[in-house]
Design an enzyme around this catalytic site. Structure first.
Site, PDB file in Angstrom:
ATOM      1  N   ASP A  45       0.840  -1.209   0.000  1.00  0.00           N
ATOM      2  CA  ASP A  45       0.000   0.000   0.000  1.00  0.00           C
ATOM      3  C   ASP A  45       0.871   1.253   0.000  1.00  0.00           C
ATOM      4  O   ASP A  45       0.499   2.281  -0.582  1.00  0.00           O
ATOM      5  CB  ASP A  45      -0.921   0.000   1.225  1.00  0.00           C
ATOM      6  CG  ASP A  45      -2.107  -0.930   1.029  1.00  0.00           C
ATOM      7  OD1 ASP A  45      -2.430  -1.251  -0.134  1.00  0.00           O
ATOM      8  OD2 ASP A  45      -2.709  -1.349   2.035  1.00  0.00           O
ATOM      9  N   GLY A  46       2.041   1.165   0.644  1.00  0.00           N
ATOM     10  CA  GLY A  46       2.989   2.295   0.646  1.00  0.00           C
ATOM     11  C   GLY A  46       3.417   2.638  -0.782  1.00  0.00           C
ATOM     12  O   GLY A  46       3.513   3.817  -1.135  1.00  0.00           O
ATOM     13  N   ASN A 122      -4.903   8.568   1.910  1.00  0.00           N
ATOM     14  CA  ASN A 122      -5.149   7.979   3.236  1.00  0.00           C
ATOM     15  C   ASN A 122      -5.585   9.024   4.257  1.00  0.00           C
ATOM     16  O   ASN A 122      -6.682   8.980   4.763  1.00  0.00           O
ATOM     17  CB  ASN A 122      -3.886   7.311   3.780  1.00  0.00           C
ATOM     18  CG  ASN A 122      -3.784   5.840   3.424  1.00  0.00           C
ATOM     19  OD1 ASN A 122      -4.718   5.263   2.882  1.00  0.00           O
ATOM     20  ND2 ASN A 122      -2.655   5.240   3.742  1.00  0.00           N
ATOM     21  N   GLU A 123      -4.670   9.963   4.544  1.00  0.00           N
ATOM     22  CA  GLU A 123      -4.972  10.907   5.621  1.00  0.00           C
ATOM     23  C   GLU A 123      -4.005  12.081   5.669  1.00  0.00           C
ATOM     24  O   GLU A 123      -2.947  12.061   5.020  1.00  0.00           O
ATOM     25  CB  GLU A 123      -4.962  10.215   7.003  1.00  0.00           C
ATOM     26  CG  GLU A 123      -3.606   9.912   7.603  1.00  0.00           C
ATOM     27  CD  GLU A 123      -2.890   8.716   7.019  1.00  0.00           C
ATOM     28  OE1 GLU A 123      -1.898   8.952   6.304  1.00  0.00           O
ATOM     29  OE2 GLU A 123      -3.286   7.579   7.230  1.00  0.00           O
ATOM     30  N   ARG A 149      -6.725  20.369  22.401  1.00  0.00           N
ATOM     31  CA  ARG A 149      -5.349  20.336  22.921  1.00  0.00           C
ATOM     32  C   ARG A 149      -4.939  18.880  23.007  1.00  0.00           C
ATOM     33  O   ARG A 149      -5.679  18.058  23.547  1.00  0.00           O
ATOM     34  CB  ARG A 149      -5.281  20.948  24.327  1.00  0.00           C
ATOM     35  CG  ARG A 149      -5.367  22.434  24.359  1.00  0.00           C
ATOM     36  CD  ARG A 149      -5.427  22.930  25.802  1.00  0.00           C
ATOM     37  NE  ARG A 149      -5.653  24.359  25.843  1.00  0.00           N
ATOM     38  CZ  ARG A 149      -6.829  24.944  25.665  1.00  0.00           C
ATOM     39  NH1 ARG A 149      -7.899  24.220  25.419  1.00  0.00           N
ATOM     40  NH2 ARG A 149      -6.937  26.255  25.732  1.00  0.00           N
ATOM     41  N   ASP A 151      -1.923  15.681  21.279  1.00  0.00           N
ATOM     42  CA  ASP A 151      -0.780  15.355  20.405  1.00  0.00           C
ATOM     43  C   ASP A 151      -1.042  15.752  18.958  1.00  0.00           C
ATOM     44  O   ASP A 151      -0.118  16.086  18.225  1.00  0.00           O
ATOM     45  CB  ASP A 151      -0.484  13.852  20.457  1.00  0.00           C
ATOM     46  CG  ASP A 151       0.276  13.482  21.718  1.00  0.00           C
ATOM     47  OD1 ASP A 151       0.474  14.382  22.568  1.00  0.00           O
ATOM     48  OD2 ASP A 151       0.661  12.310  21.861  1.00  0.00           O
ATOM     49  N   ALA A 186      -4.457  11.557  21.346  1.00  0.00           N
ATOM     50  CA  ALA A 186      -4.182  11.853  22.756  1.00  0.00           C
ATOM     51  C   ALA A 186      -4.620  13.263  23.160  1.00  0.00           C
ATOM     52  O   ALA A 186      -3.787  14.121  23.493  1.00  0.00           O
ATOM     53  CB  ALA A 186      -2.690  11.644  23.051  1.00  0.00           C
TER      54      ALA A 186
END
Ligand code: NAP
Length: 267
Positions: A45-46, A122-123, A149, A151, A186
């Protein structure tokens, strides 16, 4: 028909590239890396992400297909064992295509001089460059939604929902939905700071605008590459008007790919 092949670069992928190129040329197809109508990615996929970004400027004229030389992929879903059949099918062009939605990201600078537009298969992931928390005002469809707020924030396409988004606890979304998904990385949640905490799925007509609340350098990862931005005024994310087209020579339903990749026993 003009075709090109993008190989992962390892021996196995290169051998498959050479074989496919030879046979397809014998079938009188034209090998053309400048203006291919079909791009065959050989690897994982990469590799498919690389092939997509190499030809993303001609999505309306190019269809993609992926052969995997490792484990089953979401984009690379043909096995080397299917090669002979695949070559014959490609040679019998025209072929059918299916389309999947993409994510559009527009990064604007505070000075107003710079505006970068990206497409992601993808994103997009937004984090600070120095590892400190990102503080972003999140606006959806013109209305303030929350101050985030934490990561970072990930915005994924439906076909990217099985990638980083899944690792963040996002839902797997069928690519027939023209939508993007926002997942938190996070987030800080306490008596002072509050975020929704759940992944959000936004339809095509809902734009998500992220505005930095303090000066930071941002790392914006788009699929397999990362850009550093300073002086960011806003990061605008929505479903792109462009779509990616996959050449389709046989049925392999999305949910079967999800099952075979994540649930079923086997390699
Ligand atoms: P990589 O870190 O070398 O590989 C990441 C893994 O994600 C590979 O196993 C890759 O499959 C797989 N992958 C890529 N797209 C996918 C999709 N749509 N559905 C399911 N799995 C997918 O990075 P890379 O090869 O350059 O690929 C970049 C992508 O990796 C990013 O877009 C991100 O989504 C993903 N990623 C995921 C995580 C995570 O899940 N924690 C962490 C880092 C990056 P192949 O082995 O077939 O190439």
């Amino acid at each position: 028909m003009k075709f090109a092949i993008v190989s992962k670069g390892d021996d196995r992928s290169n051998t498959i590239k050479t074989t496919m190129k030879e046979y397809l040329t014998e079938f009188t197809l034209d090998y053309n890396e400048e203006e291919p109508e079909l791009v065959i990615s050989v690897g994982g996929d990469g590799t498919f992400l690389e092939a997509f970004h190499r030809y993303h400027h001609r999505l309306d004229k190019t269809a993609f297909i992926g052969v995997h030389t490792g484990h089953l992929g979401f984009y690379a879903d043909y096995t080397p064992g299917e090669l002979e059949k695949l070559i014959i099918e490609i040679a019998k062009t025209p072929f059918q295509t299916i389309e999947y939605p993409l994510l559009e990201v527009i990064v604007r600078s505070k000075t107003g001089e710079k505006e970068d537009r990206w497409l992601a298969l993808n994103e997009a992931m937004i984090k600070t460059a120095d590892g400190s928390s990102v503080v972003l005002d999140v606006e959806i469809k013109g209305e303030h939604f929350e101050t985030f707020r934490g990561d970072g924030i990930c915005l994924s396409t439906p076909s990217g929902s099985t990638a980083y988004n899944k690792a963040l606890g996002g839902a797997i979304l069928h690519p027939s939905f023209e939508a993007i998904q926002l997942t938190e990385m996070a987030s800080i949640n306490n008596r002072v700071f509050r975020t929704i905490g759940s992944p959000l799925i936004l339809p095509k007509h809902h734009t998500c605008m992220l505005r930095p609340m303090r000066d930071s350098s941002f790392l914006i990862s788009l699929d397999h590459f990362t850009k550093i931005y300073t002086n960011v005024k806003s990061i605008q994310c929505r479903v792109a008007k462009e779509k990616v087209r996959f050449a389709r020579f046989r049925q392999f339903p999305f949910w079967n790919r999800v099952r075979d990749s994540f649930v079923a026993d086997g390699d």
